[in-house]
Design a protein around this motif. Sequence first.
Motif, PDB file in Angstrom:
ATOM      1  N   THR A 124      91.385  90.135  68.233  1.00 32.83           N
ATOM      2  CA  THR A 124      90.514  91.006  67.442  1.00 32.83           C
ATOM      3  C   THR A 124      90.176  92.288  68.198  1.00 32.83           C
ATOM      4  O   THR A 124      89.984  93.334  67.577  1.00 32.83           O
TER       5      THR A 124
ATOM      6  N   CYS B  38      90.644  95.857  66.501  1.00 32.37           N
ATOM      7  CA  CYS B  38      89.567  96.851  66.405  1.00 32.37           C
ATOM      8  C   CYS B  38      89.970  98.203  66.973  1.00 32.37           C
ATOM      9  O   CYS B  38      89.494  99.248  66.507  1.00 32.37           O
TER      10      CYS B  38
ATOM     11  N   PHE C 221      91.306  97.293  60.649  1.00 38.93           N
ATOM     12  CA  PHE C 221      89.860  97.195  60.883  1.00 38.93           C
ATOM     13  C   PHE C 221      89.096  98.233  60.056  1.00 38.93           C
ATOM     14  O   PHE C 221      88.071  97.886  59.451  1.00 38.93           O
TER      15      PHE C 221
ATOM     16  N   TRP D   2      80.049  94.651  66.172  1.00 38.90           N
ATOM     17  CA  TRP D   2      80.621  93.591  65.333  1.00 38.90           C
ATOM     18  C   TRP D   2      81.120  92.426  66.194  1.00 38.90           C
ATOM     19  O   TRP D   2      80.855  91.260  65.872  1.00 38.90           O
ATOM     20  N   THR D   3      81.799  92.714  67.287  1.00 35.07           N
ATOM     21  CA  THR D   3      82.341  91.662  68.150  1.00 35.07           C
ATOM     22  C   THR D   3      81.226  90.789  68.719  1.00 35.07           C
ATOM     23  O   THR D   3      81.328  89.556  68.732  1.00 35.07           O
TER      24      THR D   3
ATOM     25  N   ALA E  57      82.712  98.556  66.481  1.00 34.98           N
ATOM     26  CA  ALA E  57      83.551  97.431  66.891  1.00 34.98           C
ATOM     27  C   ALA E  57      82.851  96.581  67.946  1.00 34.98           C
ATOM     28  O   ALA E  57      82.901  95.348  67.895  1.00 34.98           O
TER      29      ALA E  57
ATOM     30  N   ARG F 183      86.211  97.305  57.273  1.00 36.41           N
ATOM     31  CA  ARG F 183      84.904  97.953  57.239  1.00 36.41           C
ATOM     32  C   ARG F 183      84.618  98.509  55.849  1.00 36.41           C
ATOM     33  O   ARG F 183      83.525  98.297  55.295  1.00 36.41           O
TER      34      ARG F 183
END
Length: 237
Positions: free
Chosen positions: A123, A127, A139, A194-195, A191, A143
């Motif tokens: 991921t 990203c 990605f 989100w991670t 990113a 979004r």
Amino acid sequence: MARLLLVRHGQASFGADDYDALSERGAEQARVLGGSFAQRGIRPDVLLCGSLRRHRETVAGLRDGLGGAPIPVLADPGWDEFDFQHVVEIHRPAYRDRAYLMAELARTDHPGRAFQEIFEAATARWCSSGDDAEYIESFPAFRARIVAVLDRARELLRQHRDIIAVSSGGPIAMAVALLTAGPQADPATLATTWTALNRVAVNTGVTKLVAGRQGLWMSTYNEHTHLEADPRLLTYR
């Protein structure tokens, strides 16, 4: 104020032929959450869910826990998880052979932890990829999908006071990242946010969004007190 409760699905069947089906534990998590909602007097006007089997089965468990109330269910594929298997395969093409992946994981002391490391590396590449065309859904496209599904949910909240949406860790983390980092956040910040959020998502964790005059805002993220009486039910994958 109107509330949108985002629920991550119950535990799926990692390592089974059909990952998308809830495990027995996942089905129990969903029923326990439904019972917790009932005890707290939370009875949604509408249930939203993605199109995946684990979403539908979580909705079924919630309804059982709520006492089988005839709550309307609206499917919206905007709440679906991103295709993480595809993202992993782009990161390491050899993993297109599922038997090879499972054999590699089986050789480790902690297969779940080993897969998490693979997932996070894949991921991270997704990203920050300079070639989004590699992916079925880039990605930035992911979004944009979550921006759109939040807009649709916001419109529904004009008609209903309480809505529960059953989704997955990725979309819920993106929704919260967008609301906290802001829609104009640079891609790297979004990113990273989100991670970090996706990493700690609990199965059947509940995120509360409140609709006010300025739009949606986050009240709580990943709340899972309904699982604390039985540590066996606390799972992350």
